[in-house]
Motif scaffolding. Structure first.
Motif, PDB file in Angstrom:
ATOM      1  N   LEU A 101       1.653   1.739  -3.487  1.00 54.24           N
ATOM      2  CA  LEU A 101       0.470   2.232  -4.194  1.00 54.24           C
ATOM      3  C   LEU A 101       0.304   3.736  -4.007  1.00 54.24           C
ATOM      4  O   LEU A 101       0.063   4.473  -4.979  1.00 54.24           O
ATOM      5  N   GLU A 129     -13.314  -0.038   1.883  1.00 51.96           N
ATOM      6  CA  GLU A 129     -12.362   0.231   0.804  1.00 51.96           C
ATOM      7  C   GLU A 129     -10.933  -0.064   1.242  1.00 51.96           C
ATOM      8  O   GLU A 129     -10.135  -0.595   0.457  1.00 51.96           O
ATOM      9  N   ARG A 130     -10.607   0.263   2.488  1.00 51.76           N
ATOM     10  CA  ARG A 130      -9.261  -0.041   2.989  1.00 51.76           C
ATOM     11  C   ARG A 130      -9.034  -1.545   3.023  1.00 51.76           C
ATOM     12  O   ARG A 130      -7.983  -2.039   2.596  1.00 51.76           O
ATOM     13  N   VAL A 157       0.829  -1.207   0.000  1.00 55.91           N
ATOM     14  CA  VAL A 157       0.000   0.000   0.000  1.00 55.91           C
ATOM     15  C   VAL A 157       0.865   1.258   0.000  1.00 55.91           C
ATOM     16  O   VAL A 157       0.503   2.267  -0.608  1.00 55.91           O
ATOM     17  N   TYR A 195      -3.768  -6.658  -2.538  1.00 55.19           N
ATOM     18  CA  TYR A 195      -2.330  -6.922  -2.481  1.00 55.19           C
ATOM     19  C   TYR A 195      -1.981  -8.012  -1.468  1.00 55.19           C
ATOM     20  O   TYR A 195      -0.820  -8.128  -1.063  1.00 55.19           O
ATOM     21  N   THR A 250      -8.583  -2.899  -0.436  1.00 56.89           N
ATOM     22  CA  THR A 250      -7.276  -2.530  -0.976  1.00 56.89           C
ATOM     23  C   THR A 250      -6.194  -3.452  -0.436  1.00 56.89           C
ATOM     24  O   THR A 250      -5.325  -3.917  -1.187  1.00 56.89           O
ATOM     25  N   TYR A 251      -6.238  -3.747   0.864  1.00 58.06           N
ATOM     26  CA  TYR A 251      -5.293  -4.698   1.434  1.00 58.06           C
ATOM     27  C   TYR A 251      -5.467  -6.081   0.791  1.00 58.06           C
ATOM     28  O   TYR A 251      -4.486  -6.758   0.468  1.00 58.06           O
ATOM     29  N   ILE A 263      -8.756   4.578  -6.025  1.00 58.30           N
ATOM     30  CA  ILE A 263      -9.012   3.280  -5.394  1.00 58.30           C
ATOM     31  C   ILE A 263     -10.262   2.623  -5.985  1.00 58.30           C
ATOM     32  O   ILE A 263     -10.311   1.399  -6.172  1.00 58.30           O
ATOM     33  N   LEU A 287      -9.092   1.072  -9.048  1.00 58.96           N
ATOM     34  CA  LEU A 287      -8.243  -0.090  -8.776  1.00 58.96           C
ATOM     35  C   LEU A 287      -9.067  -1.324  -8.435  1.00 58.96           C
ATOM     36  O   LEU A 287      -8.755  -2.438  -8.880  1.00 58.96           O
ATOM     37  N   LEU A 288     -10.137  -1.140  -7.662  1.00 57.09           N
ATOM     38  CA  LEU A 288     -10.935  -2.266  -7.172  1.00 57.09           C
ATOM     39  C   LEU A 288     -12.049  -2.677  -8.119  1.00 57.09           C
ATOM     40  O   LEU A 288     -12.745  -3.657  -7.875  1.00 57.09           O
ATOM     41  N   TRP A 293       1.237   0.123 -10.249  1.00 57.69           N
ATOM     42  CA  TRP A 293       0.418  -0.373  -9.130  1.00 57.69           C
ATOM     43  C   TRP A 293      -0.023  -1.826  -9.334  1.00 57.69           C
ATOM     44  O   TRP A 293      -0.851  -2.339  -8.610  1.00 57.69           O
TER      45      TRP A 293
END
Length: 411
Positions: free
Chosen positions: A254, A389-390, A251, A397, A393-394, A302, A305-306, A318
């Motif tokens: 990122l 969202e956090r 992250v 990755y 995101t984790y 984000i 990204l998702l 990324w």
């Protein structure tokens, strides 16, 4: 038969002959093309699977990496036994042998080119004969722990999916430096610009890393990539050269990429990625933002990204390291980390016999006046995201966190 009939007959015969010639020529060319492609096609869509610990090599041929699975998918999948069937690796290698001239068949079998590649990584000892002094003792100890951790991880886990990736793609991010026999897999935002400067010095293209501009590093095309070699050249280097990779907290990497590409003027990322992101994820976007693509917010980035239906594709800055460098398929001898970049890099230069004057550069490649992306900076950006969202995101990755023993933050 009059003259007119003779002329028509000759004309028809000539046309028929021409059509036959064109057909035969097209058929020959098609056969030649298919033969030329056959070698590469044989290594596409193979079923690569990591060998479970303790399973005899004869019972199973394993050659695969974990490919983008979430924490809920992390499990050792059932294995396929090649009972009564030829080893798929042997089939490919035997076919390669059959295509060689007779004199090459007896000199060096392609079996030796494949040896050690696509196997569960063997933990070969590093050649430390060129390391001088005791100052590297702690760095060396840390390095051995990283190597062992990745080795054990790759033996323990595999993916339920088939790896359907062309060989050339597997090595497309790897740079070659033939003088010191090293291969470097580029991970953007983990010191890659300065590493490419160092490779240019090692190869004799420059006398100092400090005199090489950003454009020369990234657009000069001075360094050769592994995918530019033929099949034998690729496998020879994979087996004989020292392969190294430098990684970074996922992250943090990122956020660093976002700051670099979207918070500064950029003639590529704003019109290509920025416009598409603003158009899809910003409600009531103004005309100027839609026109320029500038001003993308971290939360919008984000969302992109998702999104499984991204309006534009992924980018190497990324992309997950597991998809850039395939750490469980390619046996990296040295694993450096951005968090200990300078000491890891200078120890590696000792290992490969770099000139004594060559040290890893400390300077920031671009936007030198900006605060470096640290854990505290990352926390500020993550505040813009919801808890969900956090976590997502984790999860995105998660494999990189596991492979390189980074601590995944609790949300």
């Amino acid at each position: 038969m009059n003259l007119r009939q003779v002329f028509v007959s000759v004309l028809l015969f000539g046309v028929a002959g021409l059509l036959l010639f064109m057909y035969l020529q097209a058929w020959i060319e098609e056969q030649h093309t298919e033969s030329g492609k056959k070698l590469q096609q044989q290594i596409i869509n193979q079923d690569f699977t990591l060998q479970p610990p303790g399973m005899p090599r004869e019972a199973l041929w394993s050659r695969s990496a974990p490919v983008s699975f979430s924490k809920h998918e992390m499990a050792v999948s059932s294995s396929k036994h090649w009972q009564g069937k030829a080893d798929p690796f042997s089939v490919v290698a035997a076919s390669l042998v059959s295509q060689l001239p007779d004199q090459q068949k007896t000199s060096e079998s392609p079996l030796s080119w494949f040896r050690g590649v696509y196997l569960p990584p063997a933990l070969h000892p590093l050649n430390k004969t060129l390391v001088k002094g005791n100052r590297w003792k702690d760095v060396d100890s840390t390095q051995e722990k990283r190597r062992s951790f990745l080795h054990d991880f790759c033996k323990k886990y595999n993916s339920r999916k088939k790896l359907q990736t062309h060989l050339v793609h597997l090595v497309s991010r790897i740079y070659v430096e033939d003088r010191h026999k090293v291969l470097y897999c580029e991970v953007p935002k983990a010191g890659c610009s300065n590493w490419k400067r160092v490779l240019m010095v090692l190869s004799g293209l420059a006398t100092s890393a400090h005199n090489i501009s950003h454009d020369d590093v990234h657009y000069g095309k001075h360094l050769r990539k592994l995918d530019s070699y033929d099949l034998k050249g690729i496998y020879t280097r994979l087996n004989m050269y020292t392969k190294f990779i430098f990684v970074r907290d996922p992250v943090e990497r990122l956020v660093s990429a976002f700051r670099d590409k979207f918070e500064h003027p950029n003639s590529y990322y704003h019109p290509v990625f920025g416009k598409a992101i603003i158009k899809k994820y910003r409600h009531n976007a103004d005309e100027e933002a839609l026109k320029t693509g500038s001003g993308v917010k971290f939360k919008e980035f984000i969302q992109y990204l998702l999104d499984s239906h991204r309006p534009v594709g992924m980018d190497i800055h990324w992309e997950q390291v597991s998809k850039l460098c395939y750490p469980c398929l390619i046996n990296y001898d040295f694993i450096g980390k951005f968090e200990t970049l300078e000491e890891d890099a200078n120890y590696f230069l000792q290992l490969v016999g770099a000139p004594a004057y060559l040290k890893f550069p400390k300077f920031k490649d671009r936007h030198s006046s900006d605060e470096r992306t640290s854990a505290e900076v990352v926390r500020q950006y993550l505040k813009e995201l919801s808890k969900e969202e956090r976590q997502l995101t984790y999860d995105f990755y998660y494999l990189d966190y596991l492979m390189f023993n980074y601590t995944s933050p609790s949300v």
